[in-house]
Design a protein around this motif. Structure first.
Motif, PDB file in Angstrom:
ATOM      1  N   THR A  35       0.869  -1.040  -0.267  1.00 20.23           N
ATOM      2  CA  THR A  35      -0.001   0.207   0.163  1.00 20.23           C
ATOM      3  C   THR A  35       1.408   1.018   0.027  1.00 20.23           C
ATOM      4  N   ARG A  36       1.556   1.609   1.755  1.00 21.10           N
ATOM      5  CA  ARG A  36       2.705   2.617   0.834  1.00 21.10           C
ATOM      6  C   ARG A  36       3.287   2.713  -0.684  1.00 21.10           C
ATOM      7  N   GLU A  37       3.866   1.825  -1.029  1.00 22.23           N
ATOM      8  CA  GLU A  37       4.329   1.604  -2.605  1.00 22.23           C
ATOM      9  C   GLU A  37       3.496   2.232  -3.502  1.00 22.23           C
ATOM     10  N   ALA A  38       2.785   1.958  -3.500  1.00 20.11           N
ATOM     11  CA  ALA A  38       1.249   2.588  -4.261  1.00 20.11           C
ATOM     12  C   ALA A  38       0.673   3.361  -4.368  1.00 20.11           C
ATOM     13  N   LEU A  39       0.376   3.982  -2.670  1.00 15.00           N
ATOM     14  CA  LEU A  39       0.655   5.547  -2.462  1.00 15.00           C
ATOM     15  C   LEU A  39       1.432   6.671  -3.270  1.00 15.00           C
ATOM     16  N   GLU A  40       2.456   5.968  -2.807  1.00 15.20           N
ATOM     17  CA  GLU A  40       4.019   7.151  -3.206  1.00 15.20           C
ATOM     18  C   GLU A  40       3.681   7.111  -4.676  1.00 15.20           C
ATOM     19  N   LEU A  41       3.508   6.490  -5.835  1.00 13.30           N
ATOM     20  CA  LEU A  41       3.767   6.416  -6.869  1.00 13.30           C
ATOM     21  C   LEU A  41       2.062   6.461  -7.367  1.00 13.30           C
ATOM     22  N   GLY A  42       1.172   6.843  -7.079  1.00 17.53           N
ATOM     23  CA  GLY A  42       0.380   7.160  -7.235  1.00 17.53           C
ATOM     24  C   GLY A  42      -0.101   8.411  -7.193  1.00 17.53           C
ATOM     25  N   GLU A  43       0.437   9.082  -6.115  1.00 15.82           N
ATOM     26  CA  GLU A  43       0.437  10.691  -6.151  1.00 15.82           C
ATOM     27  C   GLU A  43       1.541  11.306  -6.889  1.00 15.82           C
ATOM     28  N   ALA A  44       2.720  10.278  -7.149  1.00 14.21           N
ATOM     29  CA  ALA A  44       3.778  10.842  -8.280  1.00 14.21           C
ATOM     30  C   ALA A  44       3.557  10.820  -9.839  1.00 14.21           C
ATOM     31  N   LEU A  45       1.760   9.305 -10.059  1.00 18.15           N
ATOM     32  CA  LEU A  45       0.952   9.995 -11.368  1.00 18.15           C
ATOM     33  C   LEU A  45       0.663  10.517 -11.382  1.00 18.15           C
ATOM     34  N   LEU A  46      -0.193  10.687 -10.421  1.00 18.86           N
ATOM     35  CA  LEU A  46      -1.270  11.536 -10.633  1.00 18.86           C
ATOM     36  C   LEU A  46      -1.044  13.311 -11.025  1.00 18.86           C
ATOM     37  N   THR A  47       0.283  13.973 -10.143  1.00 14.88           N
ATOM     38  CA  THR A  47       1.153  14.851 -10.570  1.00 14.88           C
ATOM     39  C   THR A  47       1.180  15.439 -11.897  1.00 14.88           C
ATOM     40  N   ALA A  48       1.356  14.294 -12.069  1.00 16.18           N
ATOM     41  CA  ALA A  48       2.155  14.052 -13.645  1.00 16.18           C
ATOM     42  C   ALA A  48       0.944  14.584 -14.625  1.00 16.18           C
ATOM     43  N   LEU A  49       0.199  13.614 -14.142  1.00 20.74           N
ATOM     44  CA  LEU A  49      -0.899  13.382 -15.289  1.00 20.74           C
ATOM     45  C   LEU A  49      -1.638  15.031 -14.898  1.00 20.74           C
ATOM     46  N   ARG A  50      -1.900  15.905 -13.608  1.00 25.64           N
ATOM     47  CA  ARG A  50      -2.433  17.143 -13.730  1.00 25.64           C
ATOM     48  C   ARG A  50      -1.566  18.334 -14.972  1.00 25.64           C
ATOM     49  N   GLU A  51      -0.330  17.798 -15.143  1.00 21.62           N
ATOM     50  CA  GLU A  51       0.326  18.679 -15.181  1.00 21.62           C
ATOM     51  C   GLU A  51       0.551  18.535 -17.088  1.00 21.62           C
ATOM     52  N   ARG A  52      -0.186  17.589 -17.341  1.00 21.98           N
ATOM     53  CA  ARG A  52       0.036  17.171 -19.138  1.00 21.98           C
ATOM     54  C   ARG A  52      -1.773  17.343 -19.390  1.00 21.98           C
ATOM     55  N   GLU A  53      -2.737  17.018 -18.522  1.00 20.92           N
ATOM     56  CA  GLU A  53      -3.599  17.560 -19.209  1.00 20.92           C
ATOM     57  C   GLU A  53      -4.512  18.621 -17.921  1.00 20.92           C
ATOM     58  N   PRO A  54      -3.647  20.163 -17.675  1.00 22.42           N
ATOM     59  CA  PRO A  54      -3.980  20.883 -16.416  1.00 22.42           C
ATOM     60  C   PRO A  54      -5.582  21.586 -16.702  1.00 22.42           C
ATOM     61  N   ASN A  55      -6.080  22.017 -18.136  1.00 22.39           N
ATOM     62  CA  ASN A  55      -7.459  22.047 -18.032  1.00 22.39           C
ATOM     63  C   ASN A  55      -8.509  21.285 -18.381  1.00 22.39           C
ATOM     64  N   ASN A  56      -8.199  20.337 -17.725  1.00 21.94           N
ATOM     65  CA  ASN A  56      -9.298  19.237 -17.969  1.00 21.94           C
ATOM     66  C   ASN A  56      -9.963  19.162 -17.197  1.00 21.94           C
ATOM     67  N   PRO A  57     -11.122  19.130 -17.220  1.00 25.24           N
ATOM     68  CA  PRO A  57     -12.891  19.718 -16.328  1.00 25.24           C
ATOM     69  C   PRO A  57     -12.950  18.029 -15.843  1.00 25.24           C
ATOM     70  N   ASP A  58     -13.410  17.521 -16.661  1.00 25.97           N
ATOM     71  CA  ASP A  58     -13.367  15.462 -16.197  1.00 25.97           C
ATOM     72  C   ASP A  58     -12.119  16.120 -14.718  1.00 25.97           C
ATOM     73  N   LEU A  59     -10.796  15.807 -15.443  1.00 28.78           N
ATOM     74  CA  LEU A  59     -10.034  15.274 -14.095  1.00 28.78           C
ATOM     75  C   LEU A  59     -10.021  16.569 -13.136  1.00 28.78           C
ATOM     76  N   ILE A  60     -10.377  17.366 -13.211  1.00 25.87           N
ATOM     77  CA  ILE A  60     -10.587  18.523 -12.261  1.00 25.87           C
ATOM     78  C   ILE A  60     -11.212  17.726 -10.958  1.00 25.87           C
ATOM     79  N   ALA A  61     -12.161  17.898 -11.659  1.00 29.10           N
ATOM     80  CA  ALA A  61     -13.268  17.412 -11.147  1.00 29.10           C
ATOM     81  C   ALA A  61     -13.098  15.881  -9.901  1.00 29.10           C
TER      82      ALA A  61
END
Length: 355
Positions: free
Chosen positions: A54-80
């Motif tokens: 779990t701990r490893e998955a959460l750390e990787l997940g947070e990093a992936l989510l940050t990258a996804l936000r940077e790639r699609e910052p204006n995606n309204p569905d991702l924001i929601a």
């Protein structure tokens, strides 16, 4: 020189080279599409989740989510979608602060409390600090809009959508378990506070009440009598009949008892009538009757609805409920009883109209 003037062998060679070049161009264009780029951390995240790290998955997940936000910052569905995670974090912090402030003395010396890393209470004095937390049902209704806002994760590419589903569920389960453990460890009489433990599950699984198996780990923290409280809370305070039944079903299984959906529904119908909520009873029946085939059982449940309206003085609607039973279930053995009840409500309606 045109291709028509070349020999057949030369023509074939030119066509082959042209097709190879075109294929290379197409592949180069596809590889440059950001939506189809797979982050190498994603398969590691999936493996960590599947392996229970779990701990490893959460750390990787947070990093992936940050990258996804940077790639699609204006995606309204991702924001929601990310708003839901932030709201869940705020709810968890609010409940944790309430539990810390109201249960500190009870928690002193209990094994495992230090590992929970509960935040310090922000107020002075247990009672005053605890009062900042609204009732559990108010927390639910206040934040429901965030979890039911229209979002279309299918607009994301396949890879981010799969990641979001797994990461969102993982984050929610961890938040829910943390709240549940805090309640159990700090308050021996936790039936009242226990309702806070299922606020996040109810929000997260809105529209997915067939997925309550995800939350059985937190339900397993509580004894059967508290599970009854949680089921009643889900039904009467958040108007989620299927969630209430799922909790009751788990409680029966945990104690080795046979769960009867019909018996549970009849008892739940009485609970709705007791608080004068025939509308909620109708919602309950609408979701349950799809699983009931016996005409006598359906008639009994229909009579419950009619009785609930009659208790509220709405004899016209009570009569209409009986009328629907007579029209839809002419083969029921309760037909005579329904006719008599129907006539009684019609008479009361007429008397009420003469007053």
């Amino acid at each position: 020189m045109t291709i028509e003037r070349l020999t057949p062998i030369s023509k074939a060679l030119v066509i082959t080279i042209s097709l190879a070049a075109l294929t290379t161009i197409v592949l180069w264009v596809r590889q440059s599409t950001p939506e189809e780029t797979v982050d190498p951390r994603e398969p590691r995240f999936i493996q960590a989740v599947d392996a229970g790290r779990t701990r490893e998955a959460l750390e990787l997940g947070e990093a992936l989510l940050t990258a996804l936000r940077e790639r699609e910052p204006n995606n309204p569905d991702l924001i929601a979608l990310t708003d839901r995670l932030e709201t869940a974090r705020q709810i968890s912090a609010l409940i944790a602060n309430h539990i810390r402030s109201s249960g500190t003395l009870l928690a002193e010396g209990l094994e495992g409390m230090d590992e929970l890393e509960l935040p310090l209470a922000t107020g002075q004095g247990g009672a005053g600090a605890a009062a900042f937390l609204p009732p559990a049902q108010e927390v639910y209704w206040t934040h429901l809009r965030t979890f039911t806002a229209a979002s279309h994760p299918e607009d994301l590419s396949n890879s981010p959508r799969q990641f979001w589903d797994r990461y969102g569920d993982l984050r929610m389960r961890e938040s829910v378990m943390e709240i549940g453990r805090q309640i159990v460890l700090t308050d021996p009489d936790f039936s009242e506070n226990a309702c806070y433990a299922i606020v996040l599950p109810l929000l997260h699984l809105h529209g997915r009440d067939d997925a309550w198996s995800q939350m059985e780990s937190v339900l397993g923290l509580f004894p059967p009598e508290t599970l009854n409280v949680l089921s009643e809370f889900a039904l009467l305070q958040t108007e989620r009949p299927r969630a209430a039944m799922a909790i009751a079903r788990y409680g029966a299984r945990a104690t080795g008892e046979r769960f009867s959906p019909v018996r549970w529904t009849l008892e739940a119908a009485d609970s709705c009538s007791a608080i004068h909520r025939p509308d909620l009873l109708d919602k309950l029946l609408a979701e349950v009757l799809t699983e009931v085939a016996n005409p006598d059982t359906i008639a009994r449940l229909g009579l419950k609805s009619a009785d609930s309206y009659a208790r509220c003085g709405d004899y016209a609607e009570a009569a209409r409920s009986c009328g629907r039973i007579l029209a839809d279930l002419p083969e029921t053995s309760l037909y005579g009883r329904v006719v008599a009840t129907h006539l009684g409500y019609l008479a009361k309606e007429e008397m009420a109209g003469q007053v």
